[in-house]
Design a protein around this motif. Sequence first.
Motif, PDB file in Angstrom:
ATOM      1  N   ARG A 105       0.802  -1.321   0.079  1.00 48.08           N
ATOM      2  CA  ARG A 105      -0.192  -0.044   0.012  1.00 48.08           C
ATOM      3  C   ARG A 105       0.797   1.345   0.013  1.00 48.08           C
ATOM      4  NH1 ARG A 105      -2.622  -3.427   3.675  1.00 48.08           N
ATOM      5  NH2 ARG A 105      -4.570  -4.188   2.919  1.00 48.08           N
ATOM      6  N   LYS A 106       2.128   1.161   0.525  1.00 47.34           N
ATOM      7  CA  LYS A 106       3.064   2.286   0.289  1.00 47.34           C
ATOM      8  C   LYS A 106       3.675   2.469  -0.964  1.00 47.34           C
ATOM      9  CE  LYS A 106       4.659   1.560   5.208  1.00 47.34           C
ATOM     10  NZ  LYS A 106       6.039   1.638   5.744  1.00 47.34           N
ATOM     11  N   VAL A 107       3.366   1.695  -1.901  1.00 51.61           N
ATOM     12  CA  VAL A 107       4.196   1.932  -3.528  1.00 51.61           C
ATOM     13  C   VAL A 107       3.651   3.075  -4.003  1.00 51.61           C
ATOM     14  CG1 VAL A 107       2.671   0.522  -4.799  1.00 51.61           C
ATOM     15  CG2 VAL A 107       5.182   0.597  -5.177  1.00 51.61           C
ATOM     16  N   HIS A 108       2.503   3.325  -4.068  1.00 52.13           N
ATOM     17  CA  HIS A 108       1.926   4.619  -4.789  1.00 52.13           C
ATOM     18  C   HIS A 108       2.215   6.017  -4.029  1.00 52.13           C
ATOM     19  CE1 HIS A 108      -0.282   5.552  -8.155  1.00 52.13           C
ATOM     20  NE2 HIS A 108      -1.107   6.443  -7.576  1.00 52.13           N
ATOM     21  N   THR A 109       3.070   5.901  -2.795  1.00 50.13           N
ATOM     22  CA  THR A 109       3.509   7.465  -2.094  1.00 50.13           C
ATOM     23  C   THR A 109       4.342   8.059  -3.025  1.00 50.13           C
ATOM     24  OG1 THR A 109       3.734   5.890  -0.185  1.00 50.13           O
ATOM     25  CG2 THR A 109       4.544   8.165  -0.234  1.00 50.13           C
ATOM     26  N   GLY A 110       3.637   9.407  -3.235  1.00 46.53           N
ATOM     27  CA  GLY A 110       4.364  10.487  -4.252  1.00 46.53           C
ATOM     28  C   GLY A 110       4.292  10.296  -5.408  1.00 46.53           C
ATOM     29  N   ASN A 124      -0.791   9.523 -13.466  1.00 43.68           N
ATOM     30  CA  ASN A 124      -0.377  10.407 -14.780  1.00 43.68           C
ATOM     31  C   ASN A 124       1.106  10.107 -14.704  1.00 43.68           C
ATOM     32  OD1 ASN A 124      -3.251  11.452 -14.374  1.00 43.68           O
ATOM     33  ND2 ASN A 124      -2.581  13.340 -13.479  1.00 43.68           N
ATOM     34  N   ASP A 125       1.938  10.312 -13.802  1.00 45.14           N
ATOM     35  CA  ASP A 125       3.454  10.114 -14.119  1.00 45.14           C
ATOM     36  C   ASP A 125       3.756   8.562 -14.229  1.00 45.14           C
ATOM     37  OD1 ASP A 125       3.288   9.760 -11.310  1.00 45.14           O
ATOM     38  OD2 ASP A 125       5.338  10.480 -10.890  1.00 45.14           O
ATOM     39  N   GLN A 126       2.883   7.888 -13.494  1.00 43.38           N
ATOM     40  CA  GLN A 126       3.083   6.430 -13.805  1.00 43.38           C
ATOM     41  C   GLN A 126       3.110   5.873 -15.343  1.00 43.38           C
ATOM     42  OE1 GLN A 126       1.013   4.196 -10.990  1.00 43.38           O
ATOM     43  NE2 GLN A 126       1.982   2.200 -11.509  1.00 43.38           N
ATOM     44  N   ILE A 168      12.909  12.867 -26.669  1.00 45.26           N
ATOM     45  CA  ILE A 168      11.951  12.370 -25.627  1.00 45.26           C
ATOM     46  C   ILE A 168      12.793  11.584 -24.506  1.00 45.26           C
ATOM     47  CG2 ILE A 168      10.497  11.733 -27.486  1.00 45.26           C
ATOM     48  CD1 ILE A 168      10.711   8.925 -26.794  1.00 45.26           C
ATOM     49  N   ASP A 169      14.056  11.441 -24.256  1.00 43.23           N
ATOM     50  CA  ASP A 169      14.552  10.901 -23.386  1.00 43.23           C
ATOM     51  C   ASP A 169      14.831  11.519 -22.200  1.00 43.23           C
ATOM     52  OD1 ASP A 169      16.153   8.713 -22.219  1.00 43.23           O
ATOM     53  OD2 ASP A 169      18.142   8.951 -23.573  1.00 43.23           O
ATOM     54  N   ALA A 170      13.859  11.866 -21.658  1.00 37.70           N
ATOM     55  CA  ALA A 170      13.741  12.717 -20.365  1.00 37.70           C
ATOM     56  C   ALA A 170      12.641  11.927 -19.285  1.00 37.70           C
ATOM     57  CB  ALA A 170      13.140  13.878 -20.728  1.00 37.70           C
ATOM     58  N   ASN A 171      12.969  11.995 -18.270  1.00 36.38           N
ATOM     59  CA  ASN A 171      12.342  11.207 -17.243  1.00 36.38           C
ATOM     60  C   ASN A 171      11.272  11.972 -16.512  1.00 36.38           C
ATOM     61  OD1 ASN A 171      11.753   9.428 -14.910  1.00 36.38           O
ATOM     62  ND2 ASN A 171      13.459  10.144 -13.752  1.00 36.38           N
ATOM     63  N   PRO A 172       9.948  11.555 -16.464  1.00 32.39           N
ATOM     64  CA  PRO A 172       8.820  12.334 -15.838  1.00 32.39           C
ATOM     65  C   PRO A 172       8.439  11.750 -14.782  1.00 32.39           C
ATOM     66  CG  PRO A 172       7.953  10.783 -17.356  1.00 32.39           C
ATOM     67  CD  PRO A 172       9.585  10.510 -17.559  1.00 32.39           C
ATOM     68  N   LEU A 173       9.042  10.742 -14.291  1.00 33.54           N
ATOM     69  CA  LEU A 173       8.763  10.106 -12.834  1.00 33.54           C
ATOM     70  C   LEU A 173       8.855  10.942 -11.632  1.00 33.54           C
ATOM     71  CD1 LEU A 173       7.575   7.543 -11.312  1.00 33.54           C
ATOM     72  CD2 LEU A 173       9.931   6.744 -11.328  1.00 33.54           C
ATOM     73  N   GLY A 174       7.916  11.219 -10.826  1.00 37.60           N
ATOM     74  CA  GLY A 174       8.456  12.202  -9.722  1.00 37.60           C
ATOM     75  C   GLY A 174       7.439  13.336 -10.043  1.00 37.60           C
ATOM     76  N   VAL A 191       5.086  16.963  -5.623  1.00 35.46           N
ATOM     77  CA  VAL A 191       4.708  16.575  -4.229  1.00 35.46           C
ATOM     78  C   VAL A 191       5.544  17.311  -3.101  1.00 35.46           C
ATOM     79  CG1 VAL A 191       3.356  14.441  -5.145  1.00 35.46           C
ATOM     80  CG2 VAL A 191       5.744  14.586  -4.650  1.00 35.46           C
ATOM     81  N   ASN A 192       5.099  17.252  -1.773  1.00 36.52           N
ATOM     82  CA  ASN A 192       5.696  17.756  -0.794  1.00 36.52           C
ATOM     83  C   ASN A 192       6.473  16.681  -0.270  1.00 36.52           C
ATOM     84  OD1 ASN A 192       3.110  16.673  -0.259  1.00 36.52           O
ATOM     85  ND2 ASN A 192       2.985  17.646   1.626  1.00 36.52           N
ATOM     86  N   LEU A 193       7.484  15.944  -1.016  1.00 35.83           N
ATOM     87  CA  LEU A 193       8.435  14.930  -0.493  1.00 35.83           C
ATOM     88  C   LEU A 193       9.834  15.427  -1.263  1.00 35.83           C
ATOM     89  CD1 LEU A 193       6.229  11.803  -0.925  1.00 35.83           C
ATOM     90  CD2 LEU A 193       7.040  12.768   1.370  1.00 35.83           C
ATOM     91  N   PRO A 194      10.685  15.322  -0.591  1.00 35.26           N
ATOM     92  CA  PRO A 194      12.221  15.421  -1.439  1.00 35.26           C
ATOM     93  C   PRO A 194      12.483  14.111  -2.200  1.00 35.26           C
ATOM     94  CG  PRO A 194      12.459  14.778   0.960  1.00 35.26           C
ATOM     95  CD  PRO A 194      10.955  14.923   0.647  1.00 35.26           C
TER      96      PRO A 194
END
Length: 438
Positions: free
Chosen positions: A103-108, A112-114, A191-197, A204-207
């Motif tokens: 249940r933690k895997v979707h944190t942050g 959409n970015d997935q 297109i070789d750019a990372n959208p994850l995060g 999100v309010n996470l580092p």
Amino acid sequence: MSDLLWQKKGVEIDPRIMRFLAGSDVVLDRELFLHDIVASRAHVEGLARIGLVSDAESANLSRELDALAADFKSGAFVLDERFEDGHSAIEARLTERLGDAGRKVHTGRSRNDQVLVASRLWLKAQLEALIDACRASARVCLDRAHADALPMPGYTHLQRAVVSSTAMWFAGFAESFIDDTRRAQDTLALIDANPLGTAAGYGVNLPLDRDYTTQRLGFARLQISPIYAQLSRGKFELAALEALAGAVLDLRRLAWDLSLFTTAEYGFVSLPAAYTTGSSIMPNKRNPDVVELMRASYAAVAAARCEVEQLLSLPSGYQRDLQFSKGSIVHGFGIGLSALELLPGLLASLKWNADAMRGAIESSMYATDVAIEQAAAGVPFRDAYRAAAETAADAGQGRTPEASLAARVSPGGAADLRLAELEARWTGLNKAALGRDA
């Protein structure tokens, strides 16, 4: 269908609406599923780096993600209508196996970015396959341009025009596919750019350690702005389809040539038996079905391109309309790449009919040579042109196709194909590919 990730208490789900919302997403996600698992593992490792999952939880999640990938490849796990999409299937499986850790895997992370990162990884793989297919076709064309220099008619307006050669024909398509390779490489770099995060498009309010996931997933750079990450969905797919379309457009023109050249009326080319089929009613027929479907493949790519472009009449931020882009790119690349990947084998094994091609070279096709020779001797070209036109029927007297080709000394002409320059360009593409694979 498993519990929906977004379902709220007290809200009844209408199954008709759910069918419409889900559409064919779960089927299309089979194309993206392994990439989604890879991205999920990188995300889990990133969460561990900032202390949101323990090292033990990260190890367990990574182990289960690897097991899910193996089960999917073997068929032990089927992505089907039990799930809304591939994203929910991953979370459901992890939760089933690991409870709270799952249940933690979707944190942050947002769906959409997935979907952005999974489709981006998939697009990179498709472009790499496009690069390889175009480079392979260019290689065969260059090899045959070196080996084959048989005289053949050159056409304009589908009418016999001047003497040409099989070497010129192959050199023309070699340069086409070299340029197609370069375009695909440039598009891959774009297109070789990372959208994850980037989450739902506003961070999100996470580092989150986005630099780590960029390196872990093999992206060349970080896609910095969450808003641009959303703006790039559809835009990058369109760029990839345009690169594919350029190559398949060249394939279509090549296939048109072969469709004509294999007819009894031309008789210039014999196709390998594996690339032809028989008629269901006419025992005498061998049909160039593969070539005809190669010619038709551009329609699927163009349709996919058009559909994605029409979807992009949108404001900034995520809009559900973009769900429909998945089917377009999967269908377009599926047909376009399968056609291109068959081309090198066809080009390597087709056989020219030298006698038929020589027999189709008629006397009037030397008239341009006559006019140019007179102009080179000092006669104003327009006067030389008119004189050659009046005697075109006899222009071939005392001439041979080989002499006509040997006199064509303009750069790129039959006597100066500049194959060494084309070889150098092809080698440059090869070096770029090695850099990509390093």
